[in-house]
Design a protein around this motif. Sequence first.
Motif, PDB file in Angstrom:
ATOM      1  N   LEU A 618       0.869  -1.178   0.000  1.00 26.08           N
ATOM      2  CA  LEU A 618       0.000   0.000   0.000  1.00 26.08           C
ATOM      3  C   LEU A 618       0.899   1.219   0.000  1.00 26.08           C
ATOM      4  O   LEU A 618       1.613   1.481   0.970  1.00 26.08           O
ATOM      5  N   ARG A 619       0.877   1.939  -1.126  1.00 21.20           N
ATOM      6  CA  ARG A 619       1.734   3.108  -1.292  1.00 21.20           C
ATOM      7  C   ARG A 619       0.905   4.334  -1.629  1.00 21.20           C
ATOM      8  O   ARG A 619      -0.290   4.245  -1.900  1.00 21.20           O
ATOM      9  N   GLY A 620       1.573   5.457  -1.676  1.00 23.39           N
ATOM     10  CA  GLY A 620       0.928   6.683  -2.089  1.00 23.39           C
ATOM     11  C   GLY A 620       1.948   7.745  -2.405  1.00 23.39           C
ATOM     12  O   GLY A 620       3.127   7.623  -2.055  1.00 23.39           O
ATOM     13  N   GLY A 621       1.505   8.783  -3.077  1.00 24.59           N
ATOM     14  CA  GLY A 621       2.398   9.875  -3.400  1.00 24.59           C
ATOM     15  C   GLY A 621       1.695  10.900  -4.268  1.00 24.59           C
ATOM     16  O   GLY A 621       0.558  10.684  -4.735  1.00 24.59           O
ATOM     17  N   VAL A 622       2.361  12.028  -4.468  1.00 29.07           N
ATOM     18  CA  VAL A 622       1.802  13.120  -5.261  1.00 29.07           C
ATOM     19  C   VAL A 622       2.263  12.967  -6.701  1.00 29.07           C
ATOM     20  O   VAL A 622       3.435  12.675  -6.978  1.00 29.07           O
ATOM     21  N   ALA A 623       1.346  13.169  -7.626  1.00 25.70           N
ATOM     22  CA  ALA A 623       1.664  13.058  -9.046  1.00 25.70           C
ATOM     23  C   ALA A 623       2.764  14.036  -9.429  1.00 25.70           C
ATOM     24  O   ALA A 623       2.851  15.149  -8.891  1.00 25.70           O
ATOM     25  N   THR A 680      18.363 -14.133 -15.090  1.00 26.77           N
ATOM     26  CA  THR A 680      18.822 -15.479 -15.407  1.00 26.77           C
ATOM     27  C   THR A 680      20.139 -15.757 -14.700  1.00 26.77           C
ATOM     28  O   THR A 680      20.896 -14.846 -14.360  1.00 26.77           O
ATOM     29  N   LYS A 681      20.379 -17.034 -14.491  1.00 26.57           N
ATOM     30  CA  LYS A 681      21.666 -17.476 -13.982  1.00 26.57           C
ATOM     31  C   LYS A 681      21.977 -18.823 -14.610  1.00 26.57           C
ATOM     32  O   LYS A 681      21.172 -19.759 -14.515  1.00 26.57           O
ATOM     33  N   GLU A 682      23.129 -18.862 -15.273  1.00 34.49           N
ATOM     34  CA  GLU A 682      23.546 -20.066 -15.984  1.00 34.49           C
ATOM     35  C   GLU A 682      22.461 -20.535 -16.948  1.00 34.49           C
ATOM     36  O   GLU A 682      22.183 -21.719 -17.085  1.00 34.49           O
ATOM     37  N   GLY A 683      21.830 -19.545 -17.597  1.00 34.73           N
ATOM     38  CA  GLY A 683      20.854 -19.842 -18.621  1.00 34.73           C
ATOM     39  C   GLY A 683      19.461 -20.174 -18.126  1.00 34.73           C
ATOM     40  O   GLY A 683      18.533 -20.308 -18.927  1.00 34.73           O
ATOM     41  N   LYS A 684      19.264 -20.235 -16.807  1.00 36.57           N
ATOM     42  CA  LYS A 684      17.952 -20.570 -16.256  1.00 36.57           C
ATOM     43  C   LYS A 684      17.234 -19.301 -15.805  1.00 36.57           C
ATOM     44  O   LYS A 684      17.819 -18.464 -15.120  1.00 36.57           O
ATOM     45  N   PRO A 685      15.947 -19.133 -16.201  1.00 33.19           N
ATOM     46  CA  PRO A 685      15.236 -17.894 -15.853  1.00 33.19           C
ATOM     47  C   PRO A 685      14.668 -17.927 -14.435  1.00 33.19           C
ATOM     48  O   PRO A 685      14.279 -18.978 -13.919  1.00 33.19           O
ATOM     49  N   TYR A 686      14.603 -16.735 -13.838  1.00 35.33           N
ATOM     50  CA  TYR A 686      13.995 -16.561 -12.515  1.00 35.33           C
ATOM     51  C   TYR A 686      13.144 -15.304 -12.559  1.00 35.33           C
ATOM     52  O   TYR A 686      13.454 -14.340 -13.282  1.00 35.33           O
ATOM     53  N   THR A 687      12.070 -15.307 -11.764  1.00 32.19           N
ATOM     54  CA  THR A 687      11.151 -14.169 -11.805  1.00 32.19           C
ATOM     55  C   THR A 687      10.513 -13.956 -10.439  1.00 32.19           C
ATOM     56  O   THR A 687      10.451 -14.876  -9.601  1.00 32.19           O
ATOM     57  N   ASP A 688      10.052 -12.744 -10.213  1.00 32.11           N
ATOM     58  CA  ASP A 688       9.258 -12.412  -9.026  1.00 32.11           C
ATOM     59  C   ASP A 688       8.299 -11.300  -9.421  1.00 32.11           C
ATOM     60  O   ASP A 688       8.558 -10.549 -10.379  1.00 32.11           O
ATOM     61  N   GLN A 689       7.206 -11.193  -8.700  1.00 32.56           N
ATOM     62  CA  GLN A 689       6.227 -10.159  -9.026  1.00 32.56           C
ATOM     63  C   GLN A 689       5.564  -9.641  -7.769  1.00 32.56           C
ATOM     64  O   GLN A 689       5.539 -10.298  -6.728  1.00 32.56           O
ATOM     65  N   LEU A 690       5.018  -8.437  -7.881  1.00 36.99           N
ATOM     66  CA  LEU A 690       4.377  -7.767  -6.754  1.00 36.99           C
ATOM     67  C   LEU A 690       3.282  -6.854  -7.286  1.00 36.99           C
ATOM     68  O   LEU A 690       3.487  -6.147  -8.278  1.00 36.99           O
ATOM     69  N   THR A 691       2.136  -6.880  -6.636  1.00 39.52           N
ATOM     70  CA  THR A 691       1.044  -5.962  -6.963  1.00 39.52           C
ATOM     71  C   THR A 691       0.933  -4.912  -5.865  1.00 39.52           C
ATOM     72  O   THR A 691       0.838  -5.250  -4.688  1.00 39.52           O
ATOM     73  N   VAL A 692       0.983  -3.649  -6.278  1.00 40.65           N
ATOM     74  CA  VAL A 692       0.954  -2.531  -5.336  1.00 40.65           C
ATOM     75  C   VAL A 692      -0.308  -1.714  -5.572  1.00 40.65           C
ATOM     76  O   VAL A 692      -0.625  -1.350  -6.714  1.00 40.65           O
ATOM     77  N   ASN A 693      -1.016  -1.414  -4.508  1.00 41.68           N
ATOM     78  CA  ASN A 693      -2.152  -0.485  -4.571  1.00 41.68           C
ATOM     79  C   ASN A 693      -1.628   0.906  -4.253  1.00 41.68           C
ATOM     80  O   ASN A 693      -1.221   1.185  -3.122  1.00 41.68           O
ATOM     81  N   TYR A 720       6.778   8.193   5.386  1.00 39.68           N
ATOM     82  CA  TYR A 720       5.433   7.724   5.100  1.00 39.68           C
ATOM     83  C   TYR A 720       5.009   6.743   6.189  1.00 39.68           C
ATOM     84  O   TYR A 720       5.846   6.126   6.847  1.00 39.68           O
ATOM     85  N   PHE A 721       3.706   6.572   6.356  1.00 40.90           N
ATOM     86  CA  PHE A 721       3.192   5.658   7.377  1.00 40.90           C
ATOM     87  C   PHE A 721       2.039   4.850   6.809  1.00 40.90           C
ATOM     88  O   PHE A 721       1.136   5.401   6.164  1.00 40.90           O
ATOM     89  N   ILE A 722       2.076   3.542   7.037  1.00 44.99           N
ATOM     90  CA  ILE A 722       1.029   2.641   6.572  1.00 44.99           C
ATOM     91  C   ILE A 722       0.158   2.244   7.750  1.00 44.99           C
ATOM     92  O   ILE A 722       0.636   1.609   8.701  1.00 44.99           O
TER      93      ILE A 722
END
Length: 888
Positions: A618-623, A680-693, A720-722
Amino acid sequence: MFITTQLIAQTGTPAARTAITINEAWSFSKAPTGITNIAQVPQAGWQSVNIPHTWNATDVMDDEPGYYRGNGWYKKKLTINNTWKAKKVYLYFEGANQETEVWINGQIAGRHIGGYTGFYIPVSQWLQFDGKENLNEIVVRVNNSHNENIPPLTADFTFYGGIYRDCWLVTTEPLHFSLADHGSTGIFLTTPQVSAENASVQVNGAIANETGADKKVQVTTTVSDKTGKAVGTVSSTITVKKNSEAAFRQDIKSIVNPQLWTPDHPYCYTASTTIKDAKTGTVADQLTNTLGFRWFSFDADKGFFLNGNPYKLIGSSRHQDYKDLGNAVPDELARRDVQLLKQMGGNFLRIAHYPQDPAILQACDQLGILTSVEIPVVNEITESDTFTRNCANMQVEMIRQNFNHPSIIIWCYMNETLLRPHFNNDKPRQEIYFSNVAKLARTLDSITRKEDPSRYTMLVNHGDFNRYKTVGLTDIPMIVGWNLYSGWYGGSLTDFPAFLERHHKELSTKPLMVTEYGADADPRIRSLHPVRFDKSVEYTTAFHQYYLTEMLKRPFVAGAMLWNLADFNSETREETMPHINNKGLLTWDRTPKDPWYFYQAILRKEPFLKITSGYWKLRGGVADSNALVCNQPVQVAANLDEVELFMNGKSMGTKKVENGLAQWSVPFVDGTNDIVVRGTKEGKPYTDQLTVNFQLQPYRLDNEQLPFSQLNILLGADRYFIDEQRQQFWLPDQPYRPGSWGHIGGKPFKIANGGRLPYGTDKNIVGTDDDPIYQTQQTGIEQYRLDVPSGEYEITLHFAELLGGTVKGLPYNLSADTRKEDEVQRSFHVLVNNTPVLENFNIARQYGVARAVAKKVRITVTGQQGIIIAFTPITGEPVLNAIQVTKL
């Protein structure tokens, strides 16, 4: 620690020894102070509890200073098997804090002093054996009151009371391994010679004969590998006189090609020792202990060596408490902590500041985590013979109870004992006190070397190099440990490597361990401009990156123990999250923070990739200007060579990972944002993902493409404070900008001569769990303006008086800034769009100091007037801590 009822004396016969927990269905009562007899305890008010149990699970988190320290009474009815009449029966308590008395059927059966080691209570003579159910009653009184003769005296953790670890009912035959040796199993294993080709085992122990006749016995020890195959055995025959004990020693000279125990390959053997009656061949007792083959050494220049190989010790310290449980933590959660440390990539656990649940060391043996263990002599001592005796007894109990764990390589006995020096106004008397601290250290070190010559001793100091060297505490142990917080409690980050170099130069023969280092990270606080002591996750991540880098580049630093594995309770702390020390890489309930992922990127051998800001969903900021995006950083931890980041499907470019981290500035849009990282490392793919509101605020409040709905603002802050409970995100304030919002006049509140705090206060704000909303403010504010369009609005003004009363220094704040603040004279008027809403408002007089106050106002905005909140001083300066504006 115990082999339970699967033990078999011989095929088809009952077990020679049984051990079973009796944790369920106890009754508990807090009796008034001064009651020493259960008959005086009121009949009403008893509650049903299970063990493990503490009476402080909740009162350490309330706003009332202090927590219950006194007597707690436990009682339980017990059915005793009639067949046990010929056996010896014991109660075994793994831990009860801190003075314990046990009665059986109204008779005192035993006592124990010390809250962190186990103890046996023999109870056979008090039991009744006529077959009736619940005929026998156990009564236990536990007292966690301050006692000047029992360590710890003071510390930055909570001294929970209660029977907070498992309680066991143990039975043996009258001929058995001794249970009278400081809570130990009575058997001690050493490996006098270990190499890759050969190993030897020595077994020392004692046998108790309570049969009433002399007994000739055969003692056999068999060492078996993981498959159960015997790899070595030895037998000996001894005679044990009636009603006495006899010591024995056995040697297995040669175990060929042993599997060596290492963190990467924690191979454990078992050593099973059996007592048989020499005439009948009947098994009288049997115990099985874990055994590991390894050898190790410390070098003042080259660090630590395991099995002849250089090995950097990197890990953490651990406190035993857990959210909502206090220290009454089940074995499963204790073991999980060790699993988490292993997942982090760590290979060392400093078990601090006291011996912990037996499940911890069992897990360390099995998972391959090297350890140190220490007794709770923390901050200060009492100059009495009784205090010294209690310390010595705790040290012996700790060593003998945990002797057989291959994971242990160091015994410790003091932590920062010069942090709270006595007699500051009487220097000659203080010198005597210091000499007594050193005398106690020498006593404990001598005891430890005699008890266990196979392991190292360590004394842990805080960062006052001169004082510890002058007092002589750096001369006594085999290893010197330093708890270092340069760039946190004081000084700058660059002081840290300078300190390491000074030790190496001036204490050139002493191996060095950095036994603590860290910085608070309140997971609710984020900052784009992190500074020391702002409690932001960002500062803490940078702190750990700097410290670890400096230690890794210096071979003479044998080990790095970050403080701490997880947040823990410290009832006397205030700060942004009162009663919690936030230095953990995990929260109190073991949720990861950003630096947790940094360590995995550095320490784990397998490929690793993670968006570190997983907690910041949960994030926020000014355009940015009139664009409908806000650029903010996203950080990634990885041990891959390069990582590419995608923001809402668009590539933000590929970056090289530097020292475990890579960072991008990415454009967040209002609402859902999908972040994906690939490498990638040694030709093998790695991934991660995150959804932010992301809660995007318009650059101008009249932006029709991004209509204004709600704004939550912290005044006097650059963080900032959540608010997780309400799913609200709070932005730092800004000076008023036409078309937008902000304050006019005043300055951020800062404590005069406040030292470490960049702004705001660290007081506990009563009446809220969201202390950071109220811990900063704009002082001397003249107006707050928001150029909102026409409509109905609800405004919430948040206040807290931050001056006045007594402010305690942190238990571990090296600058010790406890201070008394004068009561402030402050009153002012508040008008909203020229309408008075608060008149002669005096926060301290009406509500007290450091109490959260929220005032709501609803107004109608017409035309171009916007919202103007005016502050008119009467006495002193007006203040505003935070503001919320919601369009209705």
